[in-house]
Write a protein that holds these residues in place. Structure first.
Motif, PDB file in Angstrom:
ATOM      1  N   GLY A 150       0.843  -1.096   0.198  1.00 37.16           N
ATOM      2  CA  GLY A 150      -0.070   0.067  -0.027  1.00 37.16           C
ATOM      3  C   GLY A 150       0.801   1.235  -0.170  1.00 37.16           C
ATOM      4  N   GLN A 151       0.224   2.396  -0.326  1.00 37.13           N
ATOM      5  CA  GLN A 151       0.972   3.721  -0.427  1.00 37.13           C
ATOM      6  C   GLN A 151       1.176   4.251   0.906  1.00 37.13           C
ATOM      7  N   VAL A 152       2.279   5.125   1.015  1.00 40.35           N
ATOM      8  CA  VAL A 152       2.569   5.703   2.330  1.00 40.35           C
ATOM      9  C   VAL A 152       2.044   7.211   2.049  1.00 40.35           C
ATOM     10  N   ASP A 153       1.189   7.961   2.777  1.00 40.94           N
ATOM     11  CA  ASP A 153       0.961   9.140   2.650  1.00 40.94           C
ATOM     12  C   ASP A 153       2.058  10.121   2.984  1.00 40.94           C
ATOM     13  N   PRO A 154       2.836  10.693   1.904  1.00 39.03           N
ATOM     14  CA  PRO A 154       3.891  11.601   2.442  1.00 39.03           C
ATOM     15  C   PRO A 154       3.805  12.746   3.349  1.00 39.03           C
ATOM     16  N   ASP A 155       2.450  13.281   3.222  1.00 37.76           N
ATOM     17  CA  ASP A 155       2.270  14.313   4.209  1.00 37.76           C
ATOM     18  C   ASP A 155       2.241  13.962   5.803  1.00 37.76           C
ATOM     19  N   SER A 156       1.373  12.952   6.012  1.00 36.32           N
ATOM     20  CA  SER A 156       1.332  12.328   7.388  1.00 36.32           C
ATOM     21  C   SER A 156       2.176  11.361   7.670  1.00 36.32           C
ATOM     22  N   CYS A 157       2.973  10.769   6.669  1.00 38.42           N
ATOM     23  CA  CYS A 157       4.012   9.681   6.734  1.00 38.42           C
ATOM     24  C   CYS A 157       3.340   8.222   7.316  1.00 38.42           C
ATOM     25  N   LEU A 158       2.013   8.216   7.186  1.00 34.35           N
ATOM     26  CA  LEU A 158       1.148   6.936   7.767  1.00 34.35           C
ATOM     27  C   LEU A 158       0.752   6.340   6.349  1.00 34.35           C
ATOM     28  N   LEU A 159       0.279   5.149   6.612  1.00 38.08           N
ATOM     29  CA  LEU A 159      -0.257   4.166   5.518  1.00 38.08           C
ATOM     30  C   LEU A 159      -1.731   4.466   5.125  1.00 38.08           C
ATOM     31  N   ARG A 160      -1.684   4.510   3.838  1.00 38.67           N
ATOM     32  CA  ARG A 160      -3.211   4.956   3.244  1.00 38.67           C
ATOM     33  C   ARG A 160      -3.817   3.550   3.162  1.00 38.67           C
ATOM     34  N   ARG A 161      -4.985   3.203   3.937  1.00 43.94           N
ATOM     35  CA  ARG A 161      -5.548   2.116   4.051  1.00 43.94           C
ATOM     36  C   ARG A 161      -6.243   1.611   2.605  1.00 43.94           C
ATOM     37  N   GLU A 162      -6.748   2.501   2.040  1.00 47.69           N
ATOM     38  CA  GLU A 162      -7.633   2.434   0.716  1.00 47.69           C
ATOM     39  C   GLU A 162      -6.677   1.941  -0.436  1.00 47.69           C
ATOM     40  N   THR A 163      -5.446   2.165  -0.116  1.00 47.87           N
ATOM     41  CA  THR A 163      -4.575   1.628  -1.234  1.00 47.87           C
ATOM     42  C   THR A 163      -4.220   0.371  -1.268  1.00 47.87           C
ATOM     43  N   LEU A 164      -4.438  -0.456  -0.071  1.00 50.22           N
ATOM     44  CA  LEU A 164      -3.694  -1.869   0.373  1.00 50.22           C
ATOM     45  C   LEU A 164      -4.409  -2.890  -0.718  1.00 50.22           C
ATOM     46  N   PHE A 165      -3.388  -3.603  -1.255  1.00 46.84           N
ATOM     47  CA  PHE A 165      -4.055  -5.025  -1.629  1.00 46.84           C
ATOM     48  C   PHE A 165      -3.037  -6.018  -1.485  1.00 46.84           C
TER      49      PHE A 165
END
Length: 216
Positions: A150-165
């Motif tokens: 999944g993608q890491v959000d570059p602003d919060s540095c957290l994991l973007r749940r909706e991108t996980l596969f």
């Protein structure tokens, strides 16, 4: 005279960042400087912190995501939450924020076993995290499935749940000790595919064997 092991696990580990500078004499040698130790209390992770992955964010911050663990002699039933932990540096690794449980971009925590993970920056500008996430609280290393990306959000540095596969996971009837871990990942320079090379470890249960597969 004895190994320091306050958590009662198989090991106790802490993170240490090294900052290197090329010498100006043209020798090709590097001078190293120690950054701070990163540690958490044994009631939060029985084996401390290890197997970290680091990424440079677009604004210059460094994101460090680390493996934690529960289980062991001090937590045999796995009551401590199994997490990944993260810390951020705004000055190139000389100082770091106190490690906290890594989480989804919406703020919700997730479970993760004691296993490695990797963050890779793709040529499309996205940061991709690959690792294990569990539906329920794990016990030490297990379960090491599914393997997710999944993608890491570059602003919060957290994991973007909706991108996980899911890259791969255990199928019904397969041993519960089957592991999707200890992998490597890179971007194909021509096709720009993300390539994961990973052993499908312990497919026969306690066998400590497994063939290596390539996922694109």
């Amino acid at each position: 005279g004895a190994l320091y092991n306050p958590g009662g696990g198989f090991t106790w580990l802490e993170e240490l960042i090294l900052i290197g500078r090329w010498r100006e004499d043209g020798s090709g040698h590097i001078d190293w400087e120690c950054g701070p130790r990163l540690a958490i209390s044994p009631d939060r992770s029985t084996r401390g912190l290890d197997e970290s992955t680091m990424a440079l964010m677009p604004d210059g911050r460094l994101l460090l995501v680390m493996r934690g663990s529960n289980g062991g002699a001090n937590d045999p039933e796995g009551k401590i939450p199994g997490r990944k932990w993260y810390s951020i540096s705004v000055d190139g690794g000389f100082t770091w924020s106190a490690p906290e449980p890594w989480r989804y971009h919406d703020g919700e925590l997730f479970y993760s076993p004691a296993s490695m993970c990797i963050i890779v920056r793709h040529s499309n500008g996205n940061y991709y995290w690959i690792g294990n996430i569990c539906e329920h609280n794990p016990l030490a290393n297990h379960p090491r499935y599914p393997l997710l990306c999944g993608q890491v959000d570059p602003d919060s540095c957290l994991l973007r749940r909706e991108t996980l596969f899911t890259v791969d996971t255990r199928q019904p009837g397969e041993p519960e000790l089957l592991q999707y871990s200890n992998f490597n990942i890179h971007e194909d320079r021509i096709t720009h595919e993300l390539i994961v090379d990973m052993p499908r470890f312990m497919p026969e249960g306690e066998s400590w064997t497994g063939d290596t597969y390539e996922y694109r």
